[in-house]
Design a protein around this motif. Structure first.
Motif, PDB file in Angstrom:
ATOM      1  N   ILE A 129      73.202  47.797  15.891  1.00 41.79           N
ATOM      2  CA  ILE A 129      73.113  48.873  16.871  1.00 41.79           C
ATOM      3  C   ILE A 129      72.091  48.466  17.924  1.00 41.79           C
ATOM      4  O   ILE A 129      71.111  47.769  17.616  1.00 41.79           O
ATOM      5  CB  ILE A 129      72.720  50.218  16.230  1.00 41.79           C
ATOM      6  N   SER A 152      75.865  62.424   8.352  1.00 34.60           N
ATOM      7  CA  SER A 152      75.452  61.026   8.303  1.00 34.60           C
ATOM      8  C   SER A 152      74.767  60.698   6.983  1.00 34.60           C
ATOM      9  O   SER A 152      75.045  59.664   6.362  1.00 34.60           O
ATOM     10  CB  SER A 152      74.510  60.716   9.475  1.00 34.60           C
ATOM     11  N   LEU A 184      77.003  55.749  10.813  1.00 36.75           N
ATOM     12  CA  LEU A 184      76.470  55.466  12.143  1.00 36.75           C
ATOM     13  C   LEU A 184      77.177  56.281  13.228  1.00 36.75           C
ATOM     14  O   LEU A 184      76.588  56.583  14.263  1.00 36.75           O
ATOM     15  CB  LEU A 184      76.589  53.974  12.453  1.00 36.75           C
ATOM     16  N   GLY A 190      74.312  55.095  16.991  1.00 36.97           N
ATOM     17  CA  GLY A 190      75.539  54.386  16.663  1.00 36.97           C
ATOM     18  C   GLY A 190      76.618  54.444  17.720  1.00 36.97           C
ATOM     19  O   GLY A 190      77.686  53.840  17.545  1.00 36.97           O
ATOM     20  N   ARG A 194      80.240  51.979  18.862  1.00 36.70           N
ATOM     21  CA  ARG A 194      81.085  52.740  17.941  1.00 36.70           C
ATOM     22  C   ARG A 194      82.525  52.230  17.899  1.00 36.70           C
ATOM     23  O   ARG A 194      83.084  52.006  16.816  1.00 36.70           O
ATOM     24  CB  ARG A 194      81.067  54.217  18.336  1.00 36.70           C
TER      25      ARG A 194
END
Length: 247
Positions: A129, A152, A184, A190, A194
């Motif tokens: 990330i 999450s 994420l 995230g 993605r």
């Protein structure tokens, strides 16, 4: 408690394996399943025989190393990890079969030990990330709505044990992959990667030889951390969006 164990024995990845029968006696109902296997191995060592190889580490239901098929069910008759399964879940005189995870993507190394590095490669395919590192940010500097944070955390509870694959008739790892993507995908950190992440991880999943998901639900039923099926739905939505955008 006296038990008959039928255990898969296989000397190596290319060796022919078969089921071998053992008798164990005076097993306490308070023992964990792995402690019972420890007792068996002590007896085998005392007789000069090769002990049964099996994976374990924390023995606290955290690491996910201890996965076994027990009488045809991933982790056994209770929804928990094998190390947290206690012998009170069985009865005196029971015959118990013990096998490794059965999936082409989890090749047997020896006896009950399988190679689950395919899971590592799926995670590696997700990349990184683009969050800054260094000093800790101020609390709440990146607001995250509580429902997203809770979801999450729920997905992050996956311990990569492989029970989902072992329970699935297609040997699919979509519950595992969906959990890692959801973990994420619910957080601001995230978002930049993605779409690329979901495409890479699904491609790696398929490359490893895992089967496709047909929504049977056996994976969620066997999951010791109770990861729900809807993480697969999120994976499918993210994948469809990514492909529409040309990822």
């Amino acid at each position: 408690m006296n038990l008959t164990l039928k255990i898969w024995r296989q000397a190596g990845p290319r060796a022919k394996g078969d089921m071998v029968t053992y008798q164990v006696s005076d097993i306490s109902e308070d023992m964990s399943f792995l402690e019972m296997l420890d007792i068996l191995n002590e007896q085998l060592n005392a007789r000069g025989e090769e002990p049964v190889a099996f994976d374990s580490d924390c023995r606290e239901g955290i690491c996910g190393m201890c996965g076994l098929m027990i009488s045809g069910r991933a982790h056994g008759p209770e929804v928990t990890t094998t190390c947290q399964l206690h012998m009170r879940s069985f009865n005196d005189g029971d015959e118990i079969t013990v096998e490794p995870w059965r999936a082409d993507a989890f090749p047997v190394i020896k006896d009950l030990v399988v190679d689950r590095s395919s899971f590592d490669r799926i995670i590696q395919a997700g990349g990184f990330i683009s969050a800054n590192t260094g000093a800790a940010p101020e609390a709440h500097s990146v607001p995250v709505p509580k429902p997203n944070a809770d979801r999450s955390f729920m997905a992050a509870a996956c311990i990569s044990c492989g029970a989902c694959v072992a329970a699935c008739p297609n040997a699919s790892a979509m519950l595992f992959t969906g959990a890692k993507i959801t973990h994420l995908g619910e957080l601001p950190q995230g978002q930049p990667e993605r779409e690329a992440r979901v495409v890479s991880m699904v491609n790696q999943h398929d490359h490893e030889g895992f089967g496709g998901c047909t929504n049977i639900g056996a994976c969620a039923d066997a999951c010791p951390k109770e990861i729900p099926l809807d993480v697969i739905s999120q994976l499918n939505r993210d994948l469809r969006t990514a492909l529409m955008h040309g990822e």
